[in-house]
Design a protein around this motif. Structure first.
Motif, PDB file in Angstrom:
ATOM      1  N   GLY A 107       1.205  -1.658   0.100  1.00 18.28           N
ATOM      2  CA  GLY A 107      -0.137  -0.148  -0.142  1.00 18.28           C
ATOM      3  C   GLY A 107       0.645   1.350   0.026  1.00 18.28           C
ATOM      4  N   TYR A 108       2.218   0.981   0.320  1.00 18.80           N
ATOM      5  CA  TYR A 108       3.467   2.117  -0.317  1.00 18.80           C
ATOM      6  C   TYR A 108       3.434   2.344  -1.447  1.00 18.80           C
ATOM      7  CZ  TYR A 108       3.081   2.601   4.941  1.00 18.80           C
ATOM      8  OH  TYR A 108       2.727   2.066   6.674  1.00 18.80           O
ATOM      9  N   LYS A 109       3.230   3.625  -1.896  1.00 21.71           N
ATOM     10  CA  LYS A 109       4.019   3.710  -3.114  1.00 21.71           C
ATOM     11  C   LYS A 109       5.510   4.196  -3.100  1.00 21.71           C
ATOM     12  CE  LYS A 109       3.571   6.851  -7.050  1.00 21.71           C
ATOM     13  NZ  LYS A 109       2.253   8.133  -7.795  1.00 21.71           N
ATOM     14  N   ILE A 110       5.812   3.820  -3.833  1.00 21.93           N
ATOM     15  CA  ILE A 110       7.778   4.440  -3.710  1.00 21.93           C
ATOM     16  C   ILE A 110       8.133   3.854  -4.830  1.00 21.93           C
ATOM     17  CG2 ILE A 110      10.168   3.353  -2.453  1.00 21.93           C
ATOM     18  CD1 ILE A 110       8.733   1.382  -0.823  1.00 21.93           C
ATOM     19  N   ASN A 111       8.832   5.711  -5.180  1.00 25.24           N
ATOM     20  CA  ASN A 111       9.539   5.964  -6.225  1.00 25.24           C
ATOM     21  C   ASN A 111      10.943   6.182  -6.407  1.00 25.24           C
ATOM     22  OD1 ASN A 111       6.477   6.951  -7.551  1.00 25.24           O
ATOM     23  ND2 ASN A 111       7.665   8.260  -5.474  1.00 25.24           N
ATOM     24  N   GLY A 112      11.850   5.565  -7.281  1.00 22.44           N
ATOM     25  CA  GLY A 112      12.922   5.226  -8.270  1.00 22.44           C
ATOM     26  C   GLY A 112      13.527   5.561  -9.235  1.00 22.44           C
ATOM     27  N   THR A 113      14.915   5.051  -9.796  1.00 20.77           N
ATOM     28  CA  THR A 113      15.180   5.499 -10.779  1.00 20.77           C
ATOM     29  C   THR A 113      16.326   3.648 -11.024  1.00 20.77           C
ATOM     30  OG1 THR A 113      15.444   7.610 -10.170  1.00 20.77           O
ATOM     31  CG2 THR A 113      17.087   6.909 -11.974  1.00 20.77           C
ATOM     32  N   ILE A 114      15.991   3.469 -12.203  1.00 21.62           N
ATOM     33  CA  ILE A 114      16.453   2.272 -12.677  1.00 21.62           C
ATOM     34  C   ILE A 114      17.792   2.940 -13.232  1.00 21.62           C
ATOM     35  CG2 ILE A 114      17.084   0.469 -15.209  1.00 21.62           C
ATOM     36  CD1 ILE A 114      14.104   0.526 -14.651  1.00 21.62           C
ATOM     37  N   ALA A 115      19.442   2.615 -12.892  1.00 20.51           N
ATOM     38  CA  ALA A 115      20.198   2.839 -13.011  1.00 20.51           C
ATOM     39  C   ALA A 115      21.767   1.772 -14.047  1.00 20.51           C
ATOM     40  CB  ALA A 115      21.000   3.395 -11.235  1.00 20.51           C
ATOM     41  N   VAL A 116      21.129   1.178 -13.463  1.00 20.36           N
ATOM     42  CA  VAL A 116      21.691   0.097 -14.573  1.00 20.36           C
ATOM     43  C   VAL A 116      20.726  -0.680 -15.311  1.00 20.36           C
ATOM     44  CG1 VAL A 116      23.768  -1.658 -14.396  1.00 20.36           C
ATOM     45  CG2 VAL A 116      24.067  -0.466 -13.021  1.00 20.36           C
ATOM     46  N   GLU A 117      20.972  -1.316 -16.861  1.00 20.04           N
ATOM     47  CA  GLU A 117      19.721  -1.906 -17.347  1.00 20.04           C
ATOM     48  C   GLU A 117      20.532  -3.073 -18.941  1.00 20.04           C
ATOM     49  OE1 GLU A 117      15.828  -1.611 -18.692  1.00 20.04           O
ATOM     50  OE2 GLU A 117      16.236   0.206 -18.844  1.00 20.04           O
ATOM     51  N   THR A 118      20.969  -3.427 -18.461  1.00 19.01           N
ATOM     52  CA  THR A 118      21.471  -4.296 -19.764  1.00 19.01           C
ATOM     53  C   THR A 118      19.781  -5.627 -19.832  1.00 19.01           C
ATOM     54  OG1 THR A 118      22.196  -6.131 -18.705  1.00 19.01           O
ATOM     55  CG2 THR A 118      23.587  -4.457 -18.608  1.00 19.01           C
ATOM     56  N   ALA A 119      20.639  -6.391 -20.981  1.00 20.84           N
ATOM     57  CA  ALA A 119      19.396  -7.633 -21.392  1.00 20.84           C
ATOM     58  C   ALA A 119      19.218  -8.374 -20.148  1.00 20.84           C
ATOM     59  CB  ALA A 119      19.279  -8.133 -22.838  1.00 20.84           C
ATOM     60  N   THR A 120      19.967  -9.069 -19.750  1.00 16.48           N
ATOM     61  CA  THR A 120      20.005 -10.126 -18.668  1.00 16.48           C
ATOM     62  C   THR A 120      20.736  -8.948 -16.778  1.00 16.48           C
ATOM     63  OG1 THR A 120      22.647 -10.224 -18.254  1.00 16.48           O
ATOM     64  CG2 THR A 120      20.904 -11.462 -19.833  1.00 16.48           C
ATOM     65  N   ASN A 121      19.927  -8.073 -16.852  1.00 17.97           N
ATOM     66  CA  ASN A 121      20.731  -7.236 -15.138  1.00 17.97           C
ATOM     67  C   ASN A 121      19.561  -6.324 -14.838  1.00 17.97           C
ATOM     68  OD1 ASN A 121      23.205  -8.541 -16.365  1.00 17.97           O
ATOM     69  ND2 ASN A 121      23.037  -9.536 -14.456  1.00 17.97           N
ATOM     70  N   MET A 122      19.609  -5.663 -13.703  1.00 18.38           N
ATOM     71  CA  MET A 122      18.737  -5.083 -13.156  1.00 18.38           C
ATOM     72  C   MET A 122      18.865  -4.112 -11.911  1.00 18.38           C
ATOM     73  SD  MET A 122      14.597  -3.351 -13.812  1.00 18.38           S
ATOM     74  CE  MET A 122      13.954  -4.923 -13.646  1.00 18.38           C
ATOM     75  N   GLU A 123      19.178  -2.813 -12.380  1.00 13.87           N
ATOM     76  CA  GLU A 123      19.753  -2.020 -11.013  1.00 13.87           C
ATOM     77  C   GLU A 123      18.655  -1.149 -10.551  1.00 13.87           C
ATOM     78  OE1 GLU A 123      23.643  -0.297  -9.535  1.00 13.87           O
ATOM     79  OE2 GLU A 123      23.911  -2.967  -9.067  1.00 13.87           O
ATOM     80  N   ILE A 124      18.018  -1.121  -9.242  1.00 19.04           N
ATOM     81  CA  ILE A 124      17.283  -0.328  -8.922  1.00 19.04           C
ATOM     82  C   ILE A 124      17.985   0.460  -7.894  1.00 19.04           C
ATOM     83  CG2 ILE A 124      14.993   0.620  -8.505  1.00 19.04           C
ATOM     84  CD1 ILE A 124      13.930  -2.008  -9.849  1.00 19.04           C
ATOM     85  N   HIS A 125      17.421   1.989  -7.528  1.00 20.94           N
ATOM     86  CA  HIS A 125      18.846   2.977  -7.224  1.00 20.94           C
ATOM     87  C   HIS A 125      17.589   3.934  -6.657  1.00 20.94           C
ATOM     88  CE1 HIS A 125      22.977   3.038  -8.668  1.00 20.94           C
ATOM     89  NE2 HIS A 125      22.856   1.318  -8.353  1.00 20.94           N
ATOM     90  N   SER A 126      17.374   3.212  -4.755  1.00 18.68           N
ATOM     91  CA  SER A 126      16.608   4.011  -4.574  1.00 18.68           C
ATOM     92  C   SER A 126      16.765   4.735  -3.146  1.00 18.68           C
ATOM     93  CB  SER A 126      14.987   3.155  -3.485  1.00 18.68           C
ATOM     94  OG  SER A 126      15.044   1.584  -4.358  1.00 18.68           O
ATOM     95  N   ASP A 127      16.257   6.204  -2.881  1.00 15.93           N
ATOM     96  CA  ASP A 127      16.651   6.690  -1.200  1.00 15.93           C
ATOM     97  C   ASP A 127      15.905   5.533  -0.380  1.00 15.93           C
ATOM     98  OD1 ASP A 127      16.489   9.136   0.660  1.00 15.93           O
ATOM     99  OD2 ASP A 127      17.546   9.872  -0.482  1.00 15.93           O
ATOM    100  N   ILE A 128      17.141   6.074   0.403  1.00 17.70           N
ATOM    101  CA  ILE A 128      16.179   5.288   1.930  1.00 17.70           C
ATOM    102  C   ILE A 128      14.775   6.047   2.626  1.00 17.70           C
ATOM    103  CG2 ILE A 128      17.644   6.312   4.004  1.00 17.70           C
ATOM    104  CD1 ILE A 128      16.966   2.353   3.603  1.00 17.70           C
ATOM    105  N   SER A 129      14.902   7.079   2.207  1.00 14.17           N
ATOM    106  CA  SER A 129      13.704   7.469   2.651  1.00 14.17           C
ATOM    107  C   SER A 129      12.219   7.580   2.380  1.00 14.17           C
ATOM    108  CB  SER A 129      13.903   9.446   2.902  1.00 14.17           C
ATOM    109  OG  SER A 129      13.887   9.022   0.957  1.00 14.17           O
ATOM    110  N   GLU A 130      12.865   6.558   1.444  1.00 17.77           N
ATOM    111  CA  GLU A 130      10.578   6.284   0.811  1.00 17.77           C
ATOM    112  C   GLU A 130      10.111   4.749   1.005  1.00 17.77           C
ATOM    113  OE1 GLU A 130       9.592   6.704  -2.833  1.00 17.77           O
ATOM    114  OE2 GLU A 130      10.650   8.507  -2.586  1.00 17.77           O
ATOM    115  N   TYR A 131      11.697   4.529   2.115  1.00 16.77           N
ATOM    116  CA  TYR A 131      10.959   3.006   3.050  1.00 16.77           C
ATOM    117  C   TYR A 131      10.770   3.697   4.730  1.00 16.77           C
ATOM    118  CZ  TYR A 131      12.932   1.165  -0.733  1.00 16.77           C
ATOM    119  OH  TYR A 131      12.876   0.696  -2.695  1.00 16.77           O
ATOM    120  N   ILE A 132      10.844   4.822   4.990  1.00 15.21           N
ATOM    121  CA  ILE A 132      10.512   5.389   6.315  1.00 15.21           C
ATOM    122  C   ILE A 132       9.269   4.623   6.524  1.00 15.21           C
ATOM    123  CG2 ILE A 132      10.652   7.026   7.842  1.00 15.21           C
ATOM    124  CD1 ILE A 132      13.450   8.014   6.662  1.00 15.21           C
TER     125      ILE A 132
END
Length: 161
Positions: A107-132
């Motif tokens: 029920g919590y909306k969390i926004n972020g950015t895909i920082a690394v993306e290839t055909a086989t790997n993905m890395e999502i970066h989030s600010d810890i404040s999104e989870y507080i």
């Protein structure tokens, strides 16, 4: 056990979120996340330098959790938990516009950015404040430690199955 629970909740929020910027170089052309199953592999907390990297807490002896993306960047996250490996499905778990991601976790909306993306790997970066808010509700005993993490970034890595 509490530490494992905290990390699981933190990941769950992290899994469905991502916000912040990073020095990581992106590919010259934008890659649209490929439909299919994406398995979370590691969670890294960074505050100036990496503080800790942990393996994603898949439930032992169960099918590993995964994010299933379909055309149009629609997604369902499948979480396996408990001794019976009960599956919980989170619909609309991943919505994307460019490299911006909006995730829905408990029920919590969390926004972020895909920082690394290839055909086989993905890395999502989030600010810890999104989870507080999520951490405060689910694990109030950890609220006293949240100020130590201010300004931290969470890096959630996935591999395509």
């Amino acid at each position: 056990m509490k530490k494992y629970l905290f990390l699981s909740i933190l990941f769950a929020g992290l899994f469905f979120t991502s916000c912040g910027s990073d020095d990581t170089k992106k590919e010259d052309t934008e890659v649209v996340t490929k439909p299919g199953k994406w398995e979370p592999t590691t969670i890294q907390l960074v505050k100036i330098v990496p503080l800790q990297t942990i393996e994603y807490p898949h439930t032992a002896n169960c099918t590993k959790d995964y994010l299933e993306l379909s055309a149009g960047n629609k997604a369902i996250f499948f979480r396996h938990e408990g001794t019976d490996c009960k599956v919980t499905e989170y619909t609309d778990a991943f919505q994307r516009s460019g490299n911006n991601v909006s995730l829905n976790m408990l029920g919590y909306k969390i926004n972020g950015t895909i920082a690394v993306e290839t055909a086989t790997n993905m890395e999502i970066h989030s600010d810890i404040s999104e989870y507080i808010p999520l951490i405060k509700e689910q694990f109030p005993e950890y609220e006293q430690y949240l100020s130590l993490l201010e300004g931290g970034t969470v890096k959630l890595s996935f591999n395509k199955k």
